[in-house]
Design a protein around this motif. Structure first.
Motif, mmCIF file in Angstrom:
data_model
loop_
_atom_site.group_PDB
_atom_site.id
_atom_site.type_symbol
_atom_site.label_atom_id
_atom_site.label_comp_id
_atom_site.label_asym_id
_atom_site.label_seq_id
_atom_site.Cartn_x
_atom_site.Cartn_y
_atom_site.Cartn_z
ATOM 1 N N UNK A 34 10.443 6.548 -9.122
ATOM 2 C CA UNK A 34 10.168 6.939 -10.509
ATOM 3 C C UNK A 34 8.859 7.687 -10.618
ATOM 4 N N UNK A 35 8.072 7.303 -11.602
ATOM 5 C CA UNK A 35 6.805 8.020 -11.827
ATOM 6 C C UNK A 35 5.662 7.500 -10.951
ATOM 7 N N UNK A 36 6.010 6.646 -9.969
ATOM 8 C CA UNK A 36 5.008 6.228 -8.988
ATOM 9 C C UNK A 36 4.019 5.204 -9.483
ATOM 10 N N UNK A 37 4.355 4.547 -10.577
ATOM 11 C CA UNK A 37 3.466 3.543 -11.167
ATOM 12 C C UNK A 37 3.828 2.163 -10.619
ATOM 13 N N UNK A 38 2.894 1.513 -9.935
ATOM 14 C CA UNK A 38 3.183 0.198 -9.351
ATOM 15 C C UNK A 38 2.782 -0.951 -10.268
ATOM 16 N N UNK A 39 1.858 -0.718 -11.185
ATOM 17 C CA UNK A 39 1.332 -1.816 -12.008
ATOM 18 C C UNK A 39 2.016 -1.874 -13.367
ATOM 19 N N UNK A 40 2.304 -3.084 -13.824
ATOM 20 C CA UNK A 40 2.964 -3.248 -15.117
ATOM 21 C C UNK A 40 2.081 -2.782 -16.273
ATOM 22 N N UNK A 55 6.876 3.421 -0.627
ATOM 23 C CA UNK A 55 6.955 4.552 -1.549
ATOM 24 C C UNK A 55 7.427 3.976 -2.872
ATOM 25 N N UNK A 56 6.772 4.358 -3.958
ATOM 26 C CA UNK A 56 7.114 3.858 -5.282
ATOM 27 C C UNK A 56 8.038 4.870 -5.967
ATOM 28 N N UNK A 108 10.390 1.447 -1.863
ATOM 29 C CA UNK A 108 11.030 1.668 -0.577
ATOM 30 C C UNK A 108 10.007 1.305 0.490
ATOM 31 N N UNK A 109 10.367 0.298 1.293
ATOM 32 C CA UNK A 109 9.412 -0.236 2.266
ATOM 33 C C UNK A 109 9.586 0.491 3.593
ATOM 34 N N UNK A 110 8.580 1.276 3.953
ATOM 35 C CA UNK A 110 8.653 2.065 5.184
ATOM 36 C C UNK A 110 8.227 1.256 6.399
ATOM 37 N N UNK A 141 0.855 -1.197 0.000
ATOM 38 C CA UNK A 141 0.000 0.000 0.000
ATOM 39 C C UNK A 141 0.887 1.242 0.000
ATOM 40 N N UNK A 142 0.353 2.317 -0.518
ATOM 41 C CA UNK A 142 1.058 3.593 -0.520
ATOM 42 C C UNK A 142 1.222 4.065 0.925
ATOM 43 N N UNK A 143 2.463 4.331 1.342
ATOM 44 C CA UNK A 143 2.711 4.688 2.733
ATOM 45 C C UNK A 143 2.030 5.999 3.109
ATOM 46 N N UNK A 144 1.816 6.848 2.134
ATOM 47 C CA UNK A 144 1.220 8.154 2.428
ATOM 48 C C UNK A 144 -0.307 8.116 2.415
ATOM 49 N N UNK A 145 -0.880 7.425 1.422
ATOM 50 C CA UNK A 145 -2.334 7.486 1.236
ATOM 51 C C UNK A 145 -3.060 6.216 1.670
#
Lengths: 148, 148
Positions: free
Chosen positions: B106-112, B103-104, B85-87, B36-40
């Motif tokens: 680069x451009x924050x895209x997690x899905x291929x 935290x992802x 980066x695993x918080x 999951x996104x650490x921020x949201x």
């Protein structure tokens, strides 16, 4: 009761870019489902669904699962009162995982241990693999742990 | 390289109320991990780890997984640049699921498929089991889908 039907698995593009529900059930007939709080997005629990549980959840908007330990269909909250109202169901790219955005009834406790979320402990990062777990002090525990 | 060690599974109380990491790997040696996104807190992806992937993630703070399709250890982002980066790493009550707050890069895209999250489609609730999927119009897709 005859098993409900989902579309059979199509090709790569149909699965990842299509608009048909084509869930991939594993060798045991199960798919993993992650339930998150619809309001806060907090991950509450990870459980499994078989075809019947998924069909019932879609039809009813309540959270149904398959208990691997008890080997039975299970409506979350039947024992504890903490039923799940499913506001949204999402599938991932390859349709082998589900995301449920839910509201938890009753006192809002999703975990049978009496916590709001099953994820009440964190691993200390950077320590060896035998690292210990730290409890989330901000997450209160209901006095009596309750099943289901 | 010898396999890293985690504590062997203890009794019910040790697993659910203890402070030792006792992950339950399935018959294939895998445990499910929800990133999951650490921020949201938005759920980004669901993947699997074997013992080695989990040990590397704990030690390095980067997201390592086991690819079931390629049957290999896989550092997320090696192809796409979208490393994790695993918080924080959490375990659930029975320690058969992991939650990674990440935290992802680069451009924050997690899905291929080029989306921020793999869960870019939702099931229409209330329709029959053959219900269709609706794309999340609020989630932009990167032009060229990229692997890993």
């Amino acid at each position: 009761m005859s098993p409900p039907r989902f579309a059979s698995r199509g090709d790569h593009e149909a699965i990842e870019a299509g608009t048909l529900v084509m869930p991939k059930f594993d060798a045991d007939g199960l798919i993993v489902a992650v339930a998150v709080d619809a309001a806060t997005s907090e991950v509450l629990m990870v459980a499994h669904m078989n075809e019947e549980a998924l069909a019932r959840t879609i039809a009813s908007g309540e959270g149904w699962f398959w208990s691997r330990s008890r080997k039975e269909l299970w409506r979350k909250g039947d024992q504890s009162g903490n039923r799940l109202t499913v506001r949204e169901i999402r599938v991932d790219c390859d349709q082998d995982a589900l995301l449920l955005k839910v509201e938890v009834a009753g006192d809002g406790v999703a975990c049978h241990r009496g916590y709001r979320s099953c994820f009440y402990r964190s691993v200390v990062i950077g320590k060896p693999a035998s690292a210990s777990l730290a409890f989330d002090e901000a997450m209160p525990q209901r006095t009596a742990p309750d099943a289901g």
